[in-house]
Design a protein around this motif. Structure first.
Motif, PDB file in Angstrom:
ATOM      1  N   ILE A  48     -50.089  63.753  12.089  1.00 52.15           N
ATOM      2  CA  ILE A  48     -49.098  64.751  11.682  1.00 52.15           C
ATOM      3  C   ILE A  48     -48.850  65.713  11.090  1.00 52.15           C
ATOM      4  N   SER A  49     -49.082  65.930   9.770  1.00 52.40           N
ATOM      5  CA  SER A  49     -48.557  66.804   8.783  1.00 52.40           C
ATOM      6  C   SER A  49     -49.816  67.944   9.027  1.00 52.40           C
ATOM      7  N   ASN A  50     -51.272  67.133   9.067  1.00 52.13           N
ATOM      8  CA  ASN A  50     -52.161  67.761   8.981  1.00 52.13           C
ATOM      9  C   ASN A  50     -52.597  68.456  11.012  1.00 52.13           C
ATOM     10  N   LEU A  51     -51.496  67.784  12.167  1.00 54.46           N
ATOM     11  CA  LEU A  51     -52.041  67.883  12.985  1.00 54.46           C
ATOM     12  C   LEU A  51     -50.771  69.407  12.999  1.00 54.46           C
ATOM     13  N   MET A  52     -49.303  69.408  12.741  1.00 54.79           N
ATOM     14  CA  MET A  52     -48.493  70.298  12.820  1.00 54.79           C
ATOM     15  C   MET A  52     -49.624  72.125  11.596  1.00 54.79           C
ATOM     16  N   ILE A  53     -49.908  71.336  10.426  1.00 56.43           N
ATOM     17  CA  ILE A  53     -50.759  72.218  10.248  1.00 56.43           C
ATOM     18  C   ILE A  53     -51.654  73.546  10.638  1.00 56.43           C
ATOM     19  N   GLY A  54     -51.921  72.399  11.590  1.00 54.84           N
ATOM     20  CA  GLY A  54     -52.914  73.450  12.722  1.00 54.84           C
ATOM     21  C   GLY A  54     -52.449  74.217  13.608  1.00 54.84           C
ATOM     22  N   MET A  55     -51.509  73.520  13.767  1.00 54.56           N
ATOM     23  CA  MET A  55     -50.806  73.723  15.695  1.00 54.56           C
ATOM     24  C   MET A  55     -49.670  74.966  15.015  1.00 54.56           C
ATOM     25  N   LEU A  56     -49.404  75.072  13.706  1.00 60.26           N
ATOM     26  CA  LEU A  56     -48.657  76.302  13.403  1.00 60.26           C
ATOM     27  C   LEU A  56     -49.378  77.558  12.753  1.00 60.26           C
ATOM     28  N   THR A  57     -50.536  76.877  11.897  1.00 57.98           N
ATOM     29  CA  THR A  57     -52.154  78.035  11.880  1.00 57.98           C
ATOM     30  C   THR A  57     -52.394  79.477  13.710  1.00 57.98           C
TER      31      THR A  57
END
Length: 225
Positions: A48-57
């Motif tokens: 989830i953390s990697n997914l959210m960081i990717g989506m935010l970027t």
């Protein structure tokens, strides 16, 4: 007669917005449903953390670009064409050139009732043609892979977009070359000193083009096409 025309136009707009919003919501749902179903089916879930960081970027880059595209392209395409184009994609490399050339051939102006209809029809046809070509490409991709991956034709694929917009741009520049001087100059200057993606130049060149065109029109240097 004029009242009936206004009523018919209002009904047309209401129906276009109703269908466009519905299909837009369905497309948005499908965008999330397809990867979710694949993840559930094969038990592959990204952290989830990697997914959210990717989506935010990605959102930090894409949201301003998408807003700029809506503000830039919607007046040109009209309501019906805009809904179709933004749902089906391929705006800059297919839908915009197709709509622009069809309106030019039909001798209608953007942001008019006639232009809206021509834009909608042209984008609908181009979407059907694109879908058909994609289906054929998916079926033929395996036997054609050795040919398509050949280094001999690789430069051709790399220059498809420049060739498309070069031909289209030359046509419009010849009609009103004065309007092209400022945005082209700004684009060249930015590209020389800043490593920027082409998509980022869309809102910049759009604002510069509108501002320069308005200023030249007030000065009497250019006339309405």
């Amino acid at each position: 007669m004029a009242i009936k025309s206004k009523i018919a136009g209002s009904q047309y707009e209401d129906k276009i917005h109703k269908i466009g919003r519905t299909t837009g919501i369905i497309a948005l749902i499908l965008i999330f449903v397809v990867p979710a179903l694949i993840s559930i089916r094969y038990s592959i879930f990204p952290p989830i953390s990697n997914l959210m960081i990717g989506m935010l970027t990605i959102s930090m880059i894409q949201i301003p670009i998408c807003i700029a595209e809506v503000l830039t392209y919607t007046p040109m395409l009209g309501s019906g064409g805009s809904y179709l184009a933004f749902v089906s994609g391929n705006l800059t490399n297919l839908k915009i050139p197709c709509a622009a050339m069809c309106m030019e051939s039909a001798e209608v102006k953007p942001s008019s009732k006639e232009g809206d209809i021509i834009s909608t029809i042209s984008i609908a046809v181009s979407t059907l043609v694109t879908g058909t070509i994609i289906i054929i490409g998916v079926i033929a991709i395996v036997p054609l892979t050795p040919i398509l991956s050949s280094p001999v034709i690789a430069p051709a694929f790399e220059n498809i977009l420049p060739a498309l917009f070069g031909g289209l741009g030359a046509y419009w520049i010849l009609k009103q070359w004065k309007l092209a001087v400022v945005p082209l100059s700004v684009t060249v200057i930015i590209s020389m000193f800043v490593a920027v993606q082409p998509a980022v130049l869309i809102p910049i060149c759009g604002a510069v083009s509108i501002g320069a065109a308005r200023w030249m029109y007030k000065k009497g240097w250019v006339k309405e096409v």
